[in-house]
Design a protein around this motif. Sequence first.
Motif, PDB file in Angstrom:
ATOM      1  N   LEU A  67      67.917 -19.494 -16.307  1.00 48.30           N
ATOM      2  CA  LEU A  67      68.424 -18.248 -15.727  1.00 48.30           C
ATOM      3  C   LEU A  67      69.616 -18.522 -14.811  1.00 48.30           C
ATOM      4  O   LEU A  67      70.283 -17.597 -14.375  1.00 48.30           O
ATOM      5  N   ALA A 116      71.274 -19.330  -9.153  1.00 48.93           N
ATOM      6  CA  ALA A 116      70.919 -18.278  -8.203  1.00 48.93           C
ATOM      7  C   ALA A 116      69.548 -17.693  -8.520  1.00 48.93           C
ATOM      8  O   ALA A 116      68.693 -17.559  -7.643  1.00 48.93           O
ATOM      9  N   GLN A 117      69.335 -17.358  -9.790  1.00 50.81           N
ATOM     10  CA  GLN A 117      68.057 -16.748 -10.155  1.00 50.81           C
ATOM     11  C   GLN A 117      66.902 -17.735 -10.014  1.00 50.81           C
ATOM     12  O   GLN A 117      65.809 -17.364  -9.585  1.00 50.81           O
ATOM     13  N   ASN A 136      66.104 -17.967  -6.479  1.00 50.72           N
ATOM     14  CA  ASN A 136      65.432 -16.717  -6.099  1.00 50.72           C
ATOM     15  C   ASN A 136      63.959 -16.766  -6.448  1.00 50.72           C
ATOM     16  O   ASN A 136      63.120 -16.278  -5.702  1.00 50.72           O
ATOM     17  N   LEU A 187      69.762 -10.885  -5.807  1.00 46.44           N
ATOM     18  CA  LEU A 187      70.446 -10.582  -7.061  1.00 46.44           C
ATOM     19  C   LEU A 187      71.926 -10.849  -6.840  1.00 46.44           C
ATOM     20  O   LEU A 187      72.550 -10.217  -5.990  1.00 46.44           O
ATOM     21  N   LEU A 230      62.658 -10.757 -19.355  1.00 46.88           N
ATOM     22  CA  LEU A 230      63.409 -10.953 -18.116  1.00 46.88           C
ATOM     23  C   LEU A 230      62.621 -10.416 -16.929  1.00 46.88           C
ATOM     24  O   LEU A 230      62.478 -11.091 -15.906  1.00 46.88           O
ATOM     25  N   MET A 237      67.951  -6.204 -14.398  1.00 45.85           N
ATOM     26  CA  MET A 237      67.865  -7.186 -13.314  1.00 45.85           C
ATOM     27  C   MET A 237      67.116  -6.594 -12.114  1.00 45.85           C
ATOM     28  O   MET A 237      66.321  -7.267 -11.466  1.00 45.85           O
ATOM     29  N   MET A 287      63.499  -6.587 -12.631  1.00 44.87           N
ATOM     30  CA  MET A 287      62.930  -7.912 -12.361  1.00 44.87           C
ATOM     31  C   MET A 287      62.669  -8.083 -10.857  1.00 44.87           C
ATOM     32  O   MET A 287      61.630  -8.597 -10.448  1.00 44.87           O
TER      33      MET A 287
END
Lengths: 322, 250
Positions: free
Chosen positions: A211, A214-215, A218, B79, B94, B144, B147
């Motif tokens: 991903l 950053a993700q 996270n 994000l 996702l 996103m 998520m």
Amino acid sequence: MRTAAHRANARKLILMAALVLLAAAAYLLVEVNPKYFSYAMSLRIPKLIVMLIAAFSIGGASIVFQSIINNTIVTPCLLGMNSLYTLIHTAVVFVAGSGSILAANANVSFAVDLVIMGVAATLIYGYLFQKTNHNVLYVLLIGTVLTSFFGSIQSTLTRVMDPNEYDTLLTTLVASFSNVNSEIILFSLAVLAVLIFALRRDLALLDVLTLGKAQATNLGVDYDRSIRRLLLGVTLAIAVATAMVGPISFMGLIIANLSRQLLKTYRHSQLILGSVFFGMIILVAGQLIVEHVYSYAIPISVFITVGGGIYFLYLLLTKRRV
Amino acid sequence: MKVTELTKQYDGKTVVDSVSFEIPKGKVLSLIGPNGAGKSTVMGIISRLIARDAGLVDFEGQDISRWKSKELSKRLAILTQSNQIQMKLTVRELVAFGRFPYSGGRITAEDEAIIDQAITYMELDEMQDRFIDELSGGQRQRAMIAMVIAQDTEFVLLDEPTNNLDIYHATNMMKIVRRLCDELGKTVILVLHEINYAAFYSDYICAFADGKIAKFGTVKEVMTRQTLSQIYKVDFEIMEIEGKPLSIYY
């Protein structure tokens, strides 16, 4: 989540496993003279095992490598292990001569390859990662530079080498599955097992790592650490495969992409299995053809390079976003 | 969440210069300012994506660097702008990643229920089995956010969520931000370029200029002609629409 796509992929993988078994059985049994059955097996079984191990390490390493770099048209060739291998072998023949124990004894030669490649990979890539602030692209760039660096030294050596020595050298520089013995097999299996055990947590994180930094951060994953460990693992797995059969990791590009195309998933457990199975089918079936159709006239790496080259062009031309 | 004396330098140039502020809970806080004012860097530091040179980021009584990343990921979702996902990943898959901090790779029945809720909340039911790379920019952004909702955190940090979206999708995004705060009770911190979105949809604004905080306060306190002109160095007019100050700049 067990979705329909997941189950469909599981079925595809079972089918591929069956094909692998079929190819292996064919490789062992085609044109066997029943009179010399056990002798034929003593030649063919070690070769088969070597092919399976090579396919396993290259298939797994290629998927992991592509996912780390976040690019599906790279191969672990870029890390320079192939050209380091050719350099080691050329240097050994150049310095010690083709008759020396370093070059002639398969066990010793394997140990030399693995130690040098393992140490070089750990030092170079471990150091580079810290130096470049965990920037994978820099590491990749330096890998490419190292590839040509090793290649240049190697070609310089071959230019001043005795032509007869060069002739003997050449046979070890193309991938081949002959001249393997059981000690090498056991040792490679042990190295790979340790590698997988040491990296089991990082491998489980692969889905999240793709991903992006950053993700992944996270979601609570230590991205830099996992990437560094996995890249080292990839390099060592490629070193094992190369030391065992010669420079063949270009095949990784083909099998990793075939697996991605067939399975269309992000799950690495399935992608890696698919890639490994493709590798096994290509190697075993390819070797079968080389031995029985072309009677060893053409080495299998020629097929892989030609086929891989065409497939690579196809990938470049059909992919809009690379 | 409290930030104290935050400092960050790149190659000797100070981009964030002893910045201190406290993030009000259960509100929407927008970070605004011209390019290079340091707002994105501050955002990166409080979301642990960028290392700081000095200062403290206190989160629930403990500095953010002392938190276990996994624990933090259950309290704080991030994000960023760069969401180029190369994998073949469906919307539902996702969103399911949002549950990773709780159950690792293994999704439980409870997780499934939360994923369902998040997808319905973002009105993604019909496209939950489509691949992410086949969606439009606005749809992808909504996926996103779904998520982030599935991640079920108290704090949500959004780095320029309206970037690359047209007016329709950007406005929808801001309405979603408001709902995250009002309906789901989350604290939302976002970096924004459009001052008027910040003014209309936030509770508080923190305006940056030259790596320092130029003004921190409620929307009404920050959205004044004088403050904005000082920060952006252009002329501003402030109007009032639906009781909220909006700016016109030229």
